[in-house]
Motif scaffolding. Sequence first.
Motif, PDB file in Angstrom:
ATOM      1  N   ASN A 165       1.013  -1.287  -0.046  1.00 23.97           N
ATOM      2  CA  ASN A 165      -0.196  -0.013   0.101  1.00 23.97           C
ATOM      3  C   ASN A 165       0.815   1.105  -0.064  1.00 23.97           C
ATOM      4  O   ASN A 165       1.859   1.265   0.673  1.00 23.97           O
ATOM      5  N   LEU A 166       0.370   2.074  -0.620  1.00 18.99           N
ATOM      6  CA  LEU A 166       1.283   3.345  -1.040  1.00 18.99           C
ATOM      7  C   LEU A 166       0.190   4.655  -0.831  1.00 18.99           C
ATOM      8  O   LEU A 166      -0.561   4.804  -1.529  1.00 18.99           O
ATOM      9  N   THR A 167       0.538   5.324   0.355  1.00 16.36           N
ATOM     10  CA  THR A 167      -0.417   6.570   0.680  1.00 16.36           C
ATOM     11  C   THR A 167       0.574   7.582   0.081  1.00 16.36           C
ATOM     12  O   THR A 167       1.625   7.859   0.913  1.00 16.36           O
ATOM     13  N   ASP A 176       4.849  13.316  -0.156  1.00 16.83           N
ATOM     14  CA  ASP A 176       5.231  12.617   0.978  1.00 16.83           C
ATOM     15  C   ASP A 176       4.533  11.296   1.008  1.00 16.83           C
ATOM     16  O   ASP A 176       3.263  11.010   0.541  1.00 16.83           O
ATOM     17  N   VAL A 177       5.490  10.397   0.952  1.00 13.96           N
ATOM     18  CA  VAL A 177       4.941   8.838   0.675  1.00 13.96           C
ATOM     19  C   VAL A 177       5.055   7.983   1.862  1.00 13.96           C
ATOM     20  O   VAL A 177       6.184   7.832   2.669  1.00 13.96           O
ATOM     21  N   LEU A 178       4.044   7.225   2.259  1.00  8.55           N
ATOM     22  CA  LEU A 178       4.088   6.051   3.204  1.00  8.55           C
ATOM     23  C   LEU A 178       4.031   4.833   2.722  1.00  8.55           C
ATOM     24  O   LEU A 178       2.966   4.496   1.958  1.00  8.55           O
ATOM     25  N   ALA A 206       8.227   7.538   4.206  1.00  5.79           N
ATOM     26  CA  ALA A 206       8.131   6.563   5.648  1.00  5.79           C
ATOM     27  C   ALA A 206       7.804   5.185   5.509  1.00  5.79           C
ATOM     28  O   ALA A 206       7.120   5.028   4.238  1.00  5.79           O
ATOM     29  N   TRP A 207       8.490   4.134   6.064  1.00  2.00           N
ATOM     30  CA  TRP A 207       8.280   2.787   6.063  1.00  2.00           C
ATOM     31  C   TRP A 207       7.522   2.247   7.179  1.00  2.00           C
ATOM     32  O   TRP A 207       8.190   2.135   8.252  1.00  2.00           O
TER      33      TRP A 207
END
Length: 400
Positions: A165-167, A176-178, A206-207
Amino acid sequence: MIEKVERLTLAGMGQMPDGTLLERVLPGEEVEVQVDGSARIVTPVVERVKPPCRHFKSCGGCSLQHASDAFVGSWKTSVVERAMTARDLPFPFRTLHTSPPNSRRRARLSGRRTKKSAMVGFHAKASDALIDVPDCQLLTQAIMDGFPALEALTVIAASRKSEVNLTVTDTLGGLDVLVETERDLTGQLRIELAGLAETHNLARLAWNEDVVVTRKAPEQAFGNARVAPPSGAFLQATPEGEAALVAAVLEASEGAKRVVDLFSGAGTFSLPLAGQASVHAVESSDEMLETLDRGWRHASGLRTITTEARDLFRRPLEPDELNKFDLAVLDPPRAGADAQIATLCQSNLKRIVMVSCNPVTFARDAGALIAAGFDLNWIDVVDQFRWSPHIEVVGDFTRK
C-alpha cells in the motif's frame, strides 16, 4: 427483459424494481441485465455523458463519471435532503461546492511487482485486480508525475506474491509517501531508500511506522500557519474542498471570541479560527495535536490555541466545560458524535457549527440539536470526492 432503473442507492448503484443493483446506470434508464450482472443500456437518459477518464470501466476509483456534473450535484444534494426529511428535519440548503478534476491531493494506491518492473494503481471495484491509471483524471499532476518513484518503491517493498500500500500526499514541499509492506526495514535498506527519495525529490518517505527520511517539510497551509501532518494522517481530500469547508466554518463563527474545536485533527479549522478567536483544540491523537501546536507556534498573527488529548467518544466534554466557550466546532468521523452531541445539548452554548462526511449521522446529530432548542440556519454541501458517492456537509446551528 428490459426494465427501468428506479433510483441510485447511497453507494451510487442503480436499483431495479426487483432490488437488483447495477453499476454505471442512471435513474430512468431502460436497461437489460446481462448474464454477468452488467447492464446493457437500451434507452439512456439525457444526464448520461461520456466518462472523461479512459480507465473508468476498469478502475474502481470513480463510480459516477457516466453522469453529468449537474446530475451528480443534484443527486448529492438530494441524498442530504432525504437524510434530513427522513427525520422530519428542515433542509435549508444554501450552496454546493464541487472540487475540479485533477485536484485530489492524497490517495491510497496499491503496488505490485511485474516481470519487468512494477505496476501502481487502483483496484477494480470489489476485486483484487490492479489497474494501471496513467491518465487518471482525479489525482493532482504532482502525484501523477510521482508514479515512477512509487513504482521504484514497489520493486523494493513488494514480493512476487504480495502487494504494498502506498499512501501519497501532495504537499507544499513535494510528495509525502508512506509505504506499508511486510518487508522489515534494515540499515542497508534505509540507505537505499534515502537515495531513492533523493533521486525522485520526495519530501518525506516513511516505511510502515518509521520515517526513513525528511528532505523537505511536507507541509500544508492551514490559514496563516504551515503544518506537517504525520505520514498517512487524515487530510481533506482537495485544497478546494478544504477551502469551502473552512470558509463555511469561519462564516458561522464570526464574532465568537472563545471557540472549542472538537475532533480537531492537525488544525484544519483551529488554525484559521485562531485568526479571529482563541481556540481550544480537542483530539484523541497526541501526534496530531503536537503537529497543530508546532504550526501555531511558528505562525504569526494568531490568537491563543490550547490543546487537549481526549477520546470524545468515551469521554466527551461535559456541559460545564463547554459553557466556557462562545461556539463549538465539530468535525467527527463517519460514525458521528452522539455522545458529544448529548452534552452539547445539555450545555448553555448558543452556537454550533458541525462538519460531517456522512449525511445520515449528520441528520441524526442535527435532530438531537434541534430537539434541544437549536435552529438550523443553513446547510452547505461540499463535493470534494468528485465522481464518487461521498458527500460532506456543513451546518450552522444557533440556540433559540
